[in-house]
Design a protein around this motif. Sequence first.
Motif, PDB file in Angstrom:
ATOM      1  N   LEU A 171       0.740  -1.203  -0.073  1.00 34.21           N
ATOM      2  CA  LEU A 171       0.015  -0.056   0.018  1.00 34.21           C
ATOM      3  C   LEU A 171       0.921   1.216  -0.088  1.00 34.21           C
ATOM      4  O   LEU A 171       1.796   1.446   0.732  1.00 34.21           O
ATOM      5  CB  LEU A 171      -0.966   0.071   1.296  1.00 34.21           C
ATOM      6  CG  LEU A 171      -1.853   1.178   1.387  1.00 34.21           C
ATOM      7  CD1 LEU A 171      -2.938   1.181   0.243  1.00 34.21           C
ATOM      8  CD2 LEU A 171      -2.574   0.919   2.902  1.00 34.21           C
ATOM      9  N   PHE A 172       0.408   2.105  -1.014  1.00 34.43           N
ATOM     10  CA  PHE A 172       1.442   3.466  -1.067  1.00 34.43           C
ATOM     11  C   PHE A 172       0.258   4.675  -0.888  1.00 34.43           C
ATOM     12  O   PHE A 172      -0.624   4.576  -1.662  1.00 34.43           O
ATOM     13  CB  PHE A 172       2.003   3.602  -2.480  1.00 34.43           C
ATOM     14  CG  PHE A 172       3.104   2.460  -2.661  1.00 34.43           C
ATOM     15  CD1 PHE A 172       4.154   2.506  -2.596  1.00 34.43           C
ATOM     16  CD2 PHE A 172       2.477   1.022  -3.131  1.00 34.43           C
ATOM     17  CE1 PHE A 172       5.234   1.601  -2.717  1.00 34.43           C
ATOM     18  CE2 PHE A 172       3.392   0.051  -3.183  1.00 34.43           C
ATOM     19  CZ  PHE A 172       4.932   0.335  -3.203  1.00 34.43           C
ATOM     20  N   ILE A 173       0.557   5.376   0.080  1.00 33.93           N
ATOM     21  CA  ILE A 173      -0.481   6.338   0.324  1.00 33.93           C
ATOM     22  C   ILE A 173       0.306   7.873   0.659  1.00 33.93           C
ATOM     23  O   ILE A 173       1.286   7.930   1.303  1.00 33.93           O
ATOM     24  CB  ILE A 173      -1.034   6.038   1.883  1.00 33.93           C
ATOM     25  CG1 ILE A 173      -1.867   4.695   1.710  1.00 33.93           C
ATOM     26  CG2 ILE A 173      -2.292   7.250   2.022  1.00 33.93           C
ATOM     27  CD1 ILE A 173      -2.446   4.249   3.046  1.00 33.93           C
ATOM     28  N   ASN A 174      -0.237   8.994  -0.264  1.00 38.37           N
ATOM     29  CA  ASN A 174       0.096  10.313   0.026  1.00 38.37           C
ATOM     30  C   ASN A 174       1.682  10.504  -0.106  1.00 38.37           C
ATOM     31  O   ASN A 174       2.287  11.377   0.534  1.00 38.37           O
ATOM     32  CB  ASN A 174      -0.526  10.786   1.419  1.00 38.37           C
ATOM     33  CG  ASN A 174      -0.442  12.268   1.315  1.00 38.37           C
ATOM     34  OD1 ASN A 174      -0.727  12.932   0.329  1.00 38.37           O
ATOM     35  ND2 ASN A 174      -0.141  12.755   2.464  1.00 38.37           N
ATOM     36  N   ASP A 175       2.331   9.699  -1.001  1.00 42.19           N
ATOM     37  CA  ASP A 175       3.612   9.864  -1.206  1.00 42.19           C
ATOM     38  C   ASP A 175       3.893  10.838  -2.322  1.00 42.19           C
ATOM     39  O   ASP A 175       2.964  11.053  -3.420  1.00 42.19           O
ATOM     40  CB  ASP A 175       4.508   8.496  -1.816  1.00 42.19           C
ATOM     41  CG  ASP A 175       4.468   7.610  -0.577  1.00 42.19           C
ATOM     42  OD1 ASP A 175       4.867   7.818   0.466  1.00 42.19           O
ATOM     43  OD2 ASP A 175       3.673   6.368  -0.738  1.00 42.19           O
ATOM     44  N   THR A 176       4.701  11.946  -2.294  1.00 38.90           N
ATOM     45  CA  THR A 176       4.779  12.945  -3.228  1.00 38.90           C
ATOM     46  C   THR A 176       6.363  12.782  -3.689  1.00 38.90           C
ATOM     47  O   THR A 176       7.553  12.730  -2.998  1.00 38.90           O
ATOM     48  CB  THR A 176       4.894  14.261  -2.390  1.00 38.90           C
ATOM     49  OG1 THR A 176       3.449  14.661  -1.753  1.00 38.90           O
ATOM     50  CG2 THR A 176       5.267  15.413  -3.553  1.00 38.90           C
ATOM     51  N   THR A 177       6.292  12.764  -5.024  1.00 37.51           N
ATOM     52  CA  THR A 177       7.642  12.772  -5.917  1.00 37.51           C
ATOM     53  C   THR A 177       7.744  13.861  -6.865  1.00 37.51           C
ATOM     54  O   THR A 177       6.719  14.083  -7.384  1.00 37.51           O
ATOM     55  CB  THR A 177       7.882  11.437  -6.603  1.00 37.51           C
ATOM     56  OG1 THR A 177       6.899  11.515  -7.716  1.00 37.51           O
ATOM     57  CG2 THR A 177       7.582  10.319  -5.814  1.00 37.51           C
ATOM     58  N   ASP A 178       8.921  14.459  -6.812  1.00 35.88           N
ATOM     59  CA  ASP A 178       9.360  15.602  -7.782  1.00 35.88           C
ATOM     60  C   ASP A 178      10.668  15.228  -8.245  1.00 35.88           C
ATOM     61  O   ASP A 178      11.737  15.271  -7.681  1.00 35.88           O
ATOM     62  CB  ASP A 178       9.330  16.857  -6.780  1.00 35.88           C
ATOM     63  CG  ASP A 178       9.503  18.145  -7.880  1.00 35.88           C
ATOM     64  OD1 ASP A 178       9.751  17.998  -9.209  1.00 35.88           O
ATOM     65  OD2 ASP A 178       9.350  19.298  -7.432  1.00 35.88           O
ATOM     66  N   THR A 179      10.383  14.478  -9.552  1.00 34.66           N
ATOM     67  CA  THR A 179      11.976  14.021  -9.999  1.00 34.66           C
ATOM     68  C   THR A 179      12.231  14.553 -11.309  1.00 34.66           C
ATOM     69  O   THR A 179      11.489  14.846 -12.254  1.00 34.66           O
ATOM     70  CB  THR A 179      11.698  12.559 -10.038  1.00 34.66           C
ATOM     71  OG1 THR A 179      10.739  12.288 -11.052  1.00 34.66           O
ATOM     72  CG2 THR A 179      10.923  12.049  -8.916  1.00 34.66           C
ATOM     73  N   GLY A 180      13.670  14.640 -11.522  1.00 36.38           N
ATOM     74  CA  GLY A 180      14.136  14.779 -12.710  1.00 36.38           C
ATOM     75  C   GLY A 180      13.911  13.540 -13.700  1.00 36.38           C
ATOM     76  O   GLY A 180      13.898  13.404 -14.981  1.00 36.38           O
TER      77      GLY A 180
END
Length: 403
Positions: free
Chosen positions: A181-190
């Motif tokens: 389960l993956f919840i409310n993860d934030t990624t900002d990636t190149g």
Amino acid sequence: IVIESASNFNKIINNSINTSGDRGIKLNNVNFTLISLNIITTKGSLADGIIAVSVVNSTFSQNTITVLSDSFGGIVLSLGSANNLYNNTIDMRGNAGNGIYLEFSSDTSISNNIISSKDGGIGLSGSNHTLIKENNITTFMIDSPGIVLLSSSYLTVVGNSIKTSSTSAFGIYLSNILHSLFINDTTDTGGYGIFLQFDSHNNSFLDMSIKTSASTTDAFRISDGNHNFTIKDSVLNATNIDSADFFIESRVTGGEWNFTNVSFVDRTWGQGANGTLNVHWYVDAFANYINGTNASDSNIKAFDKDSLLHFSSFTGQDGRIPRQILLEYKQTNVTGGSISTYFSNYTFNATDPSGGGNLSQSWNMTTNRNLIFTFSDGSAVFDLVYNANGNLDSGLDKKLIPL
């Protein structure tokens, strides 16, 4: 510092450790140990900050760890269980090594750590029942993942903030992951946002915010194998014109991918890719009378364009039905091309529990719908449009439409 050979109830607190060519702290076959508030700097070969083998029921907290050369990790756990890692600050300056790395461990909690790494942030291999919560992760090098998960099951990954800068890096990398389960993860990636490789099954992604910026770095990419997952209430945003919000490579052999209330613009199928994409939206419905009282026990039904029933539900005392999910379209890609099946327009019928006239309305399910049925002479109905986060877009409210 070395502790081993079945030693229990140890405390390693408030030490300043500086090593060259060795680990800062090494634990082997110990239980119920507290490692806290240590300042550790290592360099040279075997330069892990803390390595713990066969350690159980121990806590690693509020340590400041700087690793100046290549290593396995800032904190490395192997063959352990029921350990807790929280509020550590880890700076990985070598070209190889994760901030935190687990192998063949179980029931571990990793939370509120701050990790800066040239290589990986948090890595797991063969480690089940792991909680990864509210960590702040930054990585810098080519192919460096924020979180890399290998051959593990029953993981909970929630509230992590991940930033990567390399164009070939990964926000969250999954390979052979099950029941997680993956919840409310934030990624900002190149690089890539979420990257799936080999097989993964029965995984769920909820309230995810995935953003990528470089060319050919997709927000959500399936690389190969067979994958089954659900994603809800999320935003996939590949900002570069040469990238896709959702990309399925040609080596993907199958799987079913259920999207519900997901904001994404484009999807790309590699030639020869196989699988099924289902895109759903929410329906909320409320029934009342023109005098403002709620209409309980109103039966609200939804039929697709082919008159097939998709739900039938009664309103409660609050005049509302439980939230429903309707399928906008199904897209299946097999050898020879893509087949898309659309189910709109949907017809929604509501019965008047007082025995008056019934109401009906029709909508294209290209977004979430909040339907209102008002019973009486001169009844009216209107629709409210929700945005990708499930909130009302007040600027899109429609006027009353007399029936």
